[in-house]
Design a protein around this motif. Structure first.
Motif: not given
Length: 347
Positions: A52-55, A61-68, A156-160, A244-248
């Motif tokens: 959702l927020i990657g762009d 953005i720094v991604v944390f994989d909780k499964k690890l 306010q939100w601006d999600i491209p 996808s989450l962005k399509q949704l």
């Protein structure tokens, strides 16, 4: 008193999950960006939330994989080992997030105030928000911006979206009045009854609306959607597990109305300015409901929490949940049909 008199060079936001809370945090982060466009912002989030927020503009953005587990934490610490932030906004009062924050270098590590923190977050921070009267989760997040020195009045939100994502949503709705039903909450006990979703879908269809089901590819969500579809008299579009989450998010933005229990899509729709009919029995909608649409909430929480605690609403501690597997039965089809009519009249 505010922490900064001028724009800091760098900030780190720590909010790993969940989708709804990340939606709340986006509005706060973007308010900071608007006030201090020169400030470098890094956001540590989960893998799903990164979709959702990657762009989002201007955010690293720094991604944390909780499964690890701990291995994943060490990977984050290594990635940020040469970075020292002016402040860390520790916006997730969970032990896993606090452990992750331990290896992040920042002059100030800011956590919630004493009346909003939990799971020992207090021990991992050196600055704390004042005790808060803010009730909704989003307003508690906004307190971080105010503490830094950034004014915050309304979110306010601006999600491209990419052209493909926007076209996907427009093709599905096809300029028709559309009800999107996202039927699954994070726990099955928080879902409305299957036959009542189907009855509401038929009611919407009779009013000339097309009905779209959406959700994640989790097997329990796919099964729920299939069951709803089989019970409806009219044709519904079943997109559960197919977006996808962005399509949704784009689809929710094109919808006329969204119907959902306490779940991420309620807040995704809010970021797009779409009316949300929220179904709440376990958590207080004034705390976790769709921020701009509480007048459309079917609220069974008040009834159940007062019965279970024997207290007036004002005397119940913030964050208290009602318990039980059948609480959602208190929300009737007739009640939700009236809310749909209200939403359509308002629109």
């Amino acid at each position: 008193m505010t922490l900064f008199k001028s724009a800091p060079k760098s900030l780190c936001v720590l909010r790993l999950s969940a989708i709804g809370d990340v939606c709340h945090a986006i509005s706060v982060v973007q308010a900071i960006q608007k006030q201090w466009p020169e400030t470098e912002i890094t956001w540590i989030c989960g893998k799903i939330e990164a979709q959702l927020i990657g762009d989002l503009p201007g955010i690293d953005i720094v991604v944390f994989d909780k499964k690890l587990g701990f291995k994943g934490m060490k990977a984050i610490w290594k990635q940020l080992s040469n970075t020292r932030f002016d402040a860390l906004l520790h916006m997730q009062a969970a032990l896993r997030a606090s452990m992750l924050s331990f290896g992040i270098k920042a002059k100030y590590k800011i956590g919630f105030g004493k009346n909003r923190t939990k799971e020992g977050q207090w021990l991992f921070t050196n600055k704390h928000l004042p005790s808060s009267n803010s009730f909704h989760v989003l307003d508690n997040f906004a307190d971080f911006a105010r503490y830094l020195g950034v004014p915050f009045e309304s979110p306010q939100w601006d999600i491209p979206f990419s052209e493909e994502e926007a076209l996907f949503a427009k093709d599905i709705t096809d300029a028709k009045p559309t009800l999107v039903i996202s039927p699954a909450a994070s726990k099955d006990s928080r879902n409305w009854l299957t036959e009542r979703y189907a009855a509401l879908a038929d009611y919407a269809s009779d009013k000339g609306m097309q009905v779209v089901l959406c959700g994640s590819p989790a097997p329990r969500e796919v099964t729920l959607a299939d069951s709803i579809q089989k019970l409806t008299n009219e044709k519904v579009i079943n997109l559960v597990g197919k977006t996808s989450l962005k399509q949704l998010t784009a689809l929710l933005g094109e919808a006329s109305v969204v119907l959902t229990p306490d779940s991420g899509p309620a807040h995704l729709a809010t970021t797009q300015g779409t009316a949300v009919i929220g179904l709440y029995a376990h958590s207080d909608p004034r705390r976790t409901g769709p921020y701009n649409g509480l007048e459309l909430v079917a609220n069974a929480y008040d009834e159940h929490i007062q019965k279970q605690t024997g207290k007036a609403l004002n005397d119940i501690p913030w964050g208290t949940r009602a318990k039980g597997d059948d609480l959602m039965t208190s929300i009737s089809v007739e009640q939700v049909c009236k809310l749909l009519d209200k939403a359509l009249e308002k629109k």
